[in-house]
Scaffold this active site. Structure first.
Site, PDB file in Angstrom:
ATOM      1  N   PRO A   1       0.033  -1.877 -10.147  1.00  0.00           N
ATOM      2  CG  PRO A   1       0.304  -1.670  -7.863  1.00  0.00           C
ATOM      3  CD  PRO A   1      -0.731  -1.933  -8.902  1.00  0.00           C
TER       4      PRO A   1
ATOM      5  N   GLY B   1       3.338  -6.910 -11.386  1.00  0.00           N
ATOM      6  CA  GLY B   1       3.195  -8.203 -10.721  1.00  0.00           C
ATOM      7  C   GLY B   1       1.822  -8.500 -10.182  1.00  0.00           C
ATOM      8  CB  THR B   2      -1.217  -6.537  -9.667  1.00  0.00           C
ATOM      9  OG1 THR B   2      -1.174  -5.775 -10.870  1.00  0.00           O
ATOM     10  CG2 THR B   2      -0.572  -5.749  -8.544  1.00  0.00           C
ATOM     11  N   GLY B   3      -0.906  -9.131 -11.954  1.00  0.00           N
ATOM     12  CA  GLY B   3      -1.633 -10.094 -12.777  1.00  0.00           C
ATOM     13  C   GLY B   3      -2.434  -9.485 -13.905  1.00  0.00           C
ATOM     14  CE  LYS B   4      -0.191  -4.003 -15.114  1.00  0.00           C
ATOM     15  NZ  LYS B   4       0.534  -4.329 -13.872  1.00  0.00           N
TER      16      LYS B   4
ATOM     17  CD  GLU C   1      16.882  -4.930  15.535  1.00  0.00           C
ATOM     18  OE1 GLU C   1      15.626  -4.874  15.486  1.00  0.00           O
ATOM     19  OE2 GLU C   1      17.619  -4.272  14.782  1.00  0.00           O
TER      20      GLU C   1
END
Length: 630
Positions: free
Chosen positions: A223, A225-228, A446
């Site tokens: 995905p 933003g995972t740091g590829k 809530e």
């Protein structure tokens, strides 16, 4: 919120200084200017030739003879030339003949003579064809070219050649800050896969002795933003080799063939700097399956670029030390030829971080921050399931901003909580004040969620309840804190989740006798869970352990799910009945829980209406003081 995850960067992102490889002469602005100059000269010659071809040169005496006979239709008289048309017609074309002549000297009686013969004439100062051409053509186009050059330079495109055609291959200089695996938190499996690449680049003979070869291509999938990209830089940093970095979208230009030329140049440069790493980010921009999109004759620019990439990856020997790495978050759309053996034959999954990895990521980012003693980074990691490394960095940055806003000299746990709430639910809308009646209803809504969550057997503990409006439409929210990372959900857990989602609507029914639009999102999520249980998970005794409908995910790793119906109308009716039955059971469970715990519901709503925000411990204390049935 039961999801699996991973990765991040421990250091503050450094500014990369990339140097562009030297452009060839034909890619330089000087070559473009030379082409422009040649174009001007050729155009001037054609312009002069056009004028000479269209006009017949005659002696001045013959012109006077034509004028005396009244055979001149019109004339343009200057001190150097006389041009015009005759009343006589060309025998071949049938058009009036045009003439040009050079007068011997200025004849002041010529105007009177022409007027007597009825000739239309104009007297004008002599013109210069070269001057006319320069002022009418060269200067206007030259000015436009100059303005375009300034604009292109400001946009950063001038150094890449005319019309943005140039080299975009970046080589990290030796003095650039190096990234290593120590700067990457989590993703241990991915790092182990990539360490083999590092060993090969450092000592190629080690793998050759065994008669093996290194994979030509490594595709990192995960995905956003995972740091590829960070992992690719870490491989280059660990290997201490040149790192060629280019985005897939940078291959594509308006001219067919430019992308293929860039691919050839990329591999040519890589062979000269071997051993090295070629990294293509967002490769799906050029690697999309052929025939999936519109093309003219099947030979559009993207397909030519892909074909050249496939050819280059087939043509180079991996023993030379050139490793091709790429990253994408949409592997399902890549061309099959790109993923076959001897191309990108190894795929490395860079998934979202789990709880342990998220805590390690947050610690790395928080290492550069001044933290107060009350900060518990384990709780921060627990509160952020499904977050990637980029999200966690954003939370740490938002926490520091919250501390500055509140004039704190250190970042406190309260700042982290505010940062997480802002990222999850949006910023607080303090100016959006609820009227007393709406605030009273939201408090009970809530409180219903929180009370059911704390009562059902598999409910996750309530961490916070708030009735402060946030984001676009959120008037309140209830946050639950997962105790453990879970990869599976049982039937009982899903049924408990249905009851929790319907708790707010049921609370409104009990107290006010009607419902509001505040439960719209709750009903939508409950309906999705119920339909998934029936059609995909086989949790219906009436329909049995079967799946119904073919599900196609439009985008890998988190995209819209499209269902293709493959069952009859009668089955569809049963599915609707079973879904309705599940939701109604959850509704009945929530009603029973809130009815038995009416005292706790009233106390919880009253406290929430007064304080607007309640922590999980306070919620537990209030429920404990008001046992069920009392």
């Amino acid at each position: 919120m039961k999801r699996t995850n991973f990765i991040g960067n421990g250091k503050k992102p450094e500014i990369e200084i990339n140097k562009t490889t030297r452009d060839k002469f034909w890619q330089s602005p000087g070559f473009t200017f030379l082409l422009y100059l040649i174009f001007i000269l050729v155009s001037f010659q054609l312009y002069q030739g056009y004028l000479q071809v269209k006009q017949e040169e005659i002696p001045y005496s013959q012109f006077l003879e034509y004028a005396n006979k009244g055979q001149v239709a019109e004339a343009l008289v200057t001190d150097k030339l006389i041009t015009g048309t005759l009343t006589l017609r060309d025998k071949r074309t049938g058009k009036q003949r045009r003439f040009i002549t050079v007068p011997l000297s200025w004849n002041p009686d010529l105007a009177e003579s022409l007027a007597k013969k009825g000739v239309k004439f104009t007297v004008r100062q002599s013109s210069n064809y070269l001057a006319d051409f320069i002022f009418n053509w060269v200067l206007p186009f030259g000015l436009l070219f100059f303005i375009w050059g300034i604009m292109a330079k400001r946009m950063g495109n001038m150094g890449r050649g005319f019309l943005n055609i140039g080299n975009r291959i970046h080589i990290h200089p030796d003095d650039a800050p190096k990234v290593t695996f120590g700067d990457v938190a989590g993703a241990e499996e991915a790092k182990q896969e990539l360490k083999e690449i590092v060993d090969f680049l450092k000592d190629p003979s080690k793998i050759r002795k065994l008669g093996a070869r290194m994979p030509k291509g490594v595709l990192m999938v995960g995905p956003p933003g995972t740091g590829k990209t960070l992992l690719a830089r870490a491989v280059a940093g660990e290997s201490d080799v040149p790192f060629f970095n280019i985005s897939g979208s940078e291959f594509i230009e308006m001219f067919v063939g430019v992308g293929a030329a860039r691919v050839r140049e990329l591999f040519e440069q890589a062979r000269k700097h071997a051993p090295c790493i070629i990294f293509i980010d967002e490769i799906d921009a050029i690697g999309r399956s052929r025939g999936a999109g519109p093309a003219i004759g099947g030979h559009d620019e993207r397909e030519q670029t892909l074909n050249q990439l496939l050819t280059e990856m087939d043509g180079f020997d991996s023993s030379t030390g050139v490793v091709v790495m790429a990253a994408t978050n949409r592997p399902e759309i890549l061309d099959k030829a790109l993923l076959r053996a001897n191309r990108f034959d190894r795929q490395v999954l860079v998934d979202k971080p789990d709880l342990k990895d998220r805590e390690a990521i947050v610690k790395l980012y928080a290492a550069r921050m001044r933290l107060a003693n009350d900060v518990d980074l384990h709780v921060v990691a627990q509160r952020t399931p499904g977050f990637v490394g980029a999200d966690l960095e954003n939370i740490c940055n938002e926490a520091a901003i919250q501390a500055i806003r509140r004039n704190h000299d250190k970042v406190t746990m309260r700042d982290f909580e505010a940062a997480i709430d802002r990222v999850i639910a949006g910023p607080e809308k303090k100016n959006r004040a609820l009227n007393p009646e709406e605030k009273h209803r939201v408090a009970y809504h809530e409180s219903g969620h929180a009370l059911v969550a704390e009562t059902v057997p598999t409910g996750e503990p309530v961490h916070k309840v708030s009735i402060i409006p946030r984001g676009v439409a959120a008037l309140g929210y209830t946050l639950q804190l997962p105790v453990d990372e879970k990869f599976l959900s049982t039937e009982q857990e899903l049924k408990d989740q249905l009851a929790i989602l319907l708790g707010g609507r049921v609370a409104e029914e009990l107290i006010f006798g009607d419902v509001s639009s505040g439960a719209a999102n709750d009903l939508e999520r409950a309906s999705e869970i119920a339909r998934s249980m029936i059609t995909r998970l086989g949790m219906s005794k009436k329909l049995g352990p079967l799946t119904y409908g073919r599900h196609h995910q439009l985008q890998f790793l988190g995209g819209e799910d499209h269902e293709e119906r493959n069952y009859s109308e009668e089955t569809a009716r049963i599915i609707d009945e079973e879904c309705r039955k599940l939701v109604e059971e959850g509704h009945a469970r929530a009603r029973n829980i809130l009815t038995e715990n009416r005292a706790a519901l009233d106390a919880l709503a009253a406290t929430l209406e007064e304080k607007e925000v309640l922590d999980g411990e306070v919620v537990k204390e209030i429920i404990a003081k008001h046992p069920a049935g009392k």
